[in-house]
Design an enzyme around this catalytic site. Sequence first.
Site, PDB file in Angstrom:
ATOM      1  N   TYR A 121      -0.555 -11.335   3.816  1.00  0.00           N
ATOM      2  CA  TYR A 121      -0.802 -10.329   4.847  1.00  0.00           C
ATOM      3  C   TYR A 121       0.257 -10.033   5.785  1.00  0.00           C
ATOM      4  O   TYR A 121       0.606  -8.882   6.194  1.00  0.00           O
ATOM      5  CB  TYR A 121      -1.967 -10.968   5.638  1.00  0.00           C
ATOM      6  CG  TYR A 121      -2.692  -9.788   6.622  1.00  0.00           C
ATOM      7  CD1 TYR A 121      -3.089  -8.483   6.535  1.00  0.00           C
ATOM      8  CD2 TYR A 121      -2.499 -10.297   8.176  1.00  0.00           C
ATOM      9  CE1 TYR A 121      -3.668  -7.726   7.565  1.00  0.00           C
ATOM     10  CE2 TYR A 121      -2.978  -9.286   9.159  1.00  0.00           C
ATOM     11  CZ  TYR A 121      -3.611  -8.038   8.665  1.00  0.00           C
ATOM     12  OH  TYR A 121      -3.971  -7.466   9.488  1.00  0.00           O
ATOM     13  N   LYS A 160       2.442  -6.562   6.392  1.00  0.00           N
ATOM     14  CA  LYS A 160       2.174  -5.978   7.708  1.00  0.00           C
ATOM     15  C   LYS A 160       3.704  -5.705   8.345  1.00  0.00           C
ATOM     16  O   LYS A 160       3.881  -4.704   9.069  1.00  0.00           O
ATOM     17  CB  LYS A 160       1.241  -6.531   8.752  1.00  0.00           C
ATOM     18  CG  LYS A 160      -0.135  -6.206   8.436  1.00  0.00           C
ATOM     19  CD  LYS A 160      -0.547  -5.085   8.256  1.00  0.00           C
ATOM     20  CE  LYS A 160      -1.928  -4.682   8.392  1.00  0.00           C
ATOM     21  NZ  LYS A 160      -2.320  -3.468   8.401  1.00  0.00           N
TER      22      LYS A 160
END
Length: 323
Positions: free
Chosen positions: A184, A188
């Site tokens: 993640y 991101k």
Amino acid sequence: IEKHCSLSIHRTIVKRPIMESKLVAEKVALVTGAGRGIGAEIAKSLAAHGAHVVVNDIGGSEAGIGKDQTPATQTLTEIRRAGGSAEVNFDSVADNASAKKMIQQALDCFGRIDIVVNNAGILRDTIFHKMEEEDWDAVINVHLKGSFNVSNAAARHFRKQESGCFVHLTSTSGLIGNVGQANYAAAKLGIVGLSKSIALDMSRFNVRSNCIAPFAWSRMIGSIPTNDETQKKRIETLKQMTPDKIAPVVVALCSDSATEITGQIFAVRNNEIFLISQNRPLRGIQESAGWTPDTVVRHAFPALQSDFYPLHRTRDIFSWDPV
């Protein structure tokens, strides 16, 4: 107009004012992952401020499993009941052809595309040495590749009309760091690089691109394990930060009042708005004779060490309760 438009339905709806200001009146927006949480609030707020919205959501679980048309349809229904203009899309951002279909749907239904909000996302948290390739690929494909797919499909139209706005949802997991989120965080932070590159490449066409790192209670945040009292307290704090707090900043960035703002990273936490720093040289050291591994160890590292960054997590930096 193709079957995935229902403009005739719009004509049967009695319009009524939703909000006083219409900052994005008559603009056409695509919001991905708009079936729940932050995405749903962004879609509803854009519609409330006058935009025509394509509500995209595949309707999978927080881990990206399954499909369900109910969430996106619910957002669509709420927008229309409030007098707004919207269409629905159930395609996956991870598929390039589907991303092109989303943009084409906006063109077919509303005649143009002005705004893209890349919000769709999933979580597959696990400590790094236990992370499987499937968990890595799934998260990267939705967040990073998905943001590329949708942005790239829209960029060609933004170029032709010489206008357009991208808002990408990033995270402090990548900007600062969190445990158990390597996939993640990488996705991101990759989105930050993507956004900056879009801003640089397309500024001459009056196209802007910015990032927002949201702090808000959502279905994905709800999947964070609460194995100790510290984590439980963190979750209770996050529950106080509702997704609707993020939407005003998105709408403002998409408006013509923000045409000079591009290449920036914002964080939104309840009633707080932060401008996030970007990577720049912090400190330097020079050796006229040139460096060797030994002199780097003996001189360079000790000279720079006072400015090394600790292994902070998001909650270490944002250590106070949200305002």
